[in-house]
Design a protein around this motif. Sequence first.
Motif, PDB file in Angstrom:
ATOM      1  N   VAL A  54       5.479  20.679  12.198  1.00  0.00           N
ATOM      2  CA  VAL A  54       4.517  19.608  11.887  1.00  0.00           C
ATOM      3  C   VAL A  54       5.070  18.219  12.227  1.00  0.00           C
ATOM      4  CG1 VAL A  54       3.426  20.966  10.049  1.00  0.00           C
ATOM      5  CG2 VAL A  54       5.202  19.307   9.458  1.00  0.00           C
ATOM      6  N   ASN A  55       6.331  18.158  12.688  1.00  0.00           N
ATOM      7  CA  ASN A  55       6.939  16.851  12.954  1.00  0.00           C
ATOM      8  C   ASN A  55       6.222  16.073  14.072  1.00  0.00           C
ATOM      9  OD1 ASN A  55       9.095  14.774  13.029  1.00  0.00           O
ATOM     10  ND2 ASN A  55       9.432  15.672  15.054  1.00  0.00           N
ATOM     11  N   GLN A  56       6.068  14.759  13.850  1.00  0.00           N
ATOM     12  CA  GLN A  56       5.456  13.889  14.869  1.00  0.00           C
ATOM     13  C   GLN A  56       6.431  12.799  15.326  1.00  0.00           C
ATOM     14  OE1 GLN A  56       2.421  14.361  16.101  1.00  0.00           O
ATOM     15  NE2 GLN A  56       1.997  16.072  14.735  1.00  0.00           N
ATOM     16  N   GLU A  57       7.615  12.745  14.674  1.00  0.00           N
ATOM     17  CA  GLU A  57       8.545  11.637  14.907  1.00  0.00           C
ATOM     18  C   GLU A  57       9.445  11.899  16.131  1.00  0.00           C
ATOM     19  OE1 GLU A  57      11.718   9.386  12.012  1.00  0.00           O
ATOM     20  OE2 GLU A  57      10.405  10.870  11.109  1.00  0.00           O
ATOM     21  N   LYS A  58       9.934  10.812  16.756  1.00  0.00           N
ATOM     22  CA  LYS A  58      10.909  10.936  17.846  1.00  0.00           C
ATOM     23  C   LYS A  58      12.271  10.443  17.342  1.00  0.00           C
ATOM     24  CE  LYS A  58       7.485  10.570  21.505  1.00  0.00           C
ATOM     25  NZ  LYS A  58       7.384  12.010  21.758  1.00  0.00           N
ATOM     26  N   PHE A  59      13.355  10.956  17.930  1.00  0.00           N
ATOM     27  CA  PHE A  59      14.686  10.680  17.380  1.00  0.00           C
ATOM     28  C   PHE A  59      15.657  10.221  18.467  1.00  0.00           C
ATOM     29  CE2 PHE A  59      12.569  13.472  14.502  1.00  0.00           C
ATOM     30  CZ  PHE A  59      12.925  12.983  13.255  1.00  0.00           C
ATOM     31  N   ASP A  60      16.655   9.422  18.039  1.00  0.00           N
ATOM     32  CA  ASP A  60      17.685   8.956  18.968  1.00  0.00           C
ATOM     33  C   ASP A  60      18.720  10.060  19.235  1.00  0.00           C
ATOM     34  OD1 ASP A  60      16.531   6.374  19.020  1.00  0.00           O
ATOM     35  OD2 ASP A  60      17.442   5.956  17.070  1.00  0.00           O
ATOM     36  N   TYR A  61      19.130  10.744  18.156  1.00  0.00           N
ATOM     37  CA  TYR A  61      20.083  11.851  18.288  1.00  0.00           C
ATOM     38  C   TYR A  61      19.503  13.081  17.601  1.00  0.00           C
ATOM     39  CZ  TYR A  61      23.734   8.455  19.537  1.00  0.00           C
ATOM     40  OH  TYR A  61      24.478   7.483  20.152  1.00  0.00           O
ATOM     41  N   ILE A  62      19.585  14.212  18.285  1.00  0.00           N
ATOM     42  CA  ILE A  62      19.113  15.464  17.685  1.00  0.00           C
ATOM     43  C   ILE A  62      20.259  16.482  17.736  1.00  0.00           C
ATOM     44  CG2 ILE A  62      17.404  17.323  17.782  1.00  0.00           C
ATOM     45  CD1 ILE A  62      15.579  15.398  19.380  1.00  0.00           C
ATOM     46  N   PHE A  63      20.693  16.917  16.562  1.00  0.00           N
ATOM     47  CA  PHE A  63      21.698  17.987  16.485  1.00  0.00           C
ATOM     48  C   PHE A  63      20.951  19.307  16.379  1.00  0.00           C
ATOM     49  CE2 PHE A  63      23.846  14.231  14.949  1.00  0.00           C
ATOM     50  CZ  PHE A  63      25.142  14.353  15.445  1.00  0.00           C
ATOM     51  N   VAL A  64      21.214  20.203  17.315  1.00  0.00           N
ATOM     52  CA  VAL A  64      20.539  21.511  17.266  1.00  0.00           C
ATOM     53  C   VAL A  64      21.514  22.521  16.666  1.00  0.00           C
ATOM     54  CG1 VAL A  64      19.490  23.366  18.609  1.00  0.00           C
ATOM     55  CG2 VAL A  64      19.086  20.981  19.249  1.00  0.00           C
TER      56      VAL A  64
END
Length: 284
Positions: A54-64
């Motif tokens: 459901v996320n709509q936000e964008k991120f600078d860093y994404i840890f997978v």
Amino acid sequence: MTNFAVIGNGAVGSVIANELKSAGKNVRLFGRQEQQIILSMPQQVKLNVTSLVVNQEKFDYIFVAVKATRIAEIRSALIKMCHPDTIIIVCQNGIGQLLQFNMAQSFQAAVYISGQKNGLQVTHFRDKKLILPEHQLMHQLKEELSDTELVIEVSSNQLTILWYKMLVNLGINTVTALSKNTAQIVEIPELRELVQSLLKEGILIANTHGESFTHEVVDEIMAIYDGYPPQMGTSMYYDTLENRLLEYDFIQGEFYRLARHYQLKTPVLDTCCILLSAYQYKKH
Ligand SMILES: NC(=O)c1ccc[n+]([C@@H]2O[C@H](COP(=O)([O-])OP(=O)(O)OC[C@H]3O[C@@H](n4cnc5c(N)ncnc54)[C@H](OP(=O)(O)O)[C@@H]3O)[C@@H](O)[C@H]2O)c1
């Protein structure tokens, strides 16, 4: 303010998210569904998990920090989370999966965070270290995280560190998964011989591919296994107990593919891989 996302509310992701949160960073932890989990380290911390879909936000860093077997499942959500300057840090064991993270600039971390997830409970055992490859953006990230308790190292030797981890996983994960028994099995002389052969074949493959491990590494890794508590399982051991998919493709499978590519004789690896891929057969 820089914003961070952590995808995967398991052993690795929860620790990363908690350390970012404790340092006052703007961080969201994502899992399959909205829930609250308890992280024991050993003090208990409650962490809110947001549903990834459901996320709509964008991120600078994404840890997978989902297992490598789950990359395809998170792909469309991950694409939506990226802006043109997003940086993805893949916090997974294995080699080869980075190619699947082509939606942004992506780097793989060598993960030294040990823990285990059980239902809504995550237990952190030891270490909070990520080793990142040499790159100006990784120095920038190290700087961003300098006020957290995560230990961030940037190393020009990082690929060798990843390969060393591959070798450590190759030996113990293979035999604990196939025997469905814990680290105590390295006490069995014949099993030790099998593991040593597997490690020698792994070193042959890694070295043919450009690494330069010496044969002392076999004894070094056996000593690591000897230091494990006898009842300790490995991630592949726990995955087989739960009848889950293994990260086989990115560890043993990668060795197997390279052995074929370089036309190397690796009979022990081949037998183990046939059995492990048979375990995976028609599992989702
Ligand atoms: N654990 C360790 O000690 C350790 C050490 C070094 C490296 N690693 C590596 O780190 C990586 C992560 O391992 P881990 O032990 O943290 O795994 P884990 O405990 O199984 O955690 C993975 C998390 O990802 C979530 N997840 C799976 N599919 C998802 C999806 N489609 N959408 C959202 N969330 C999803 C899982 O949720 P569900 O539980 O609901 O499926 C789980 O919470 C692996 O590559 C592992 O080999 C682990």
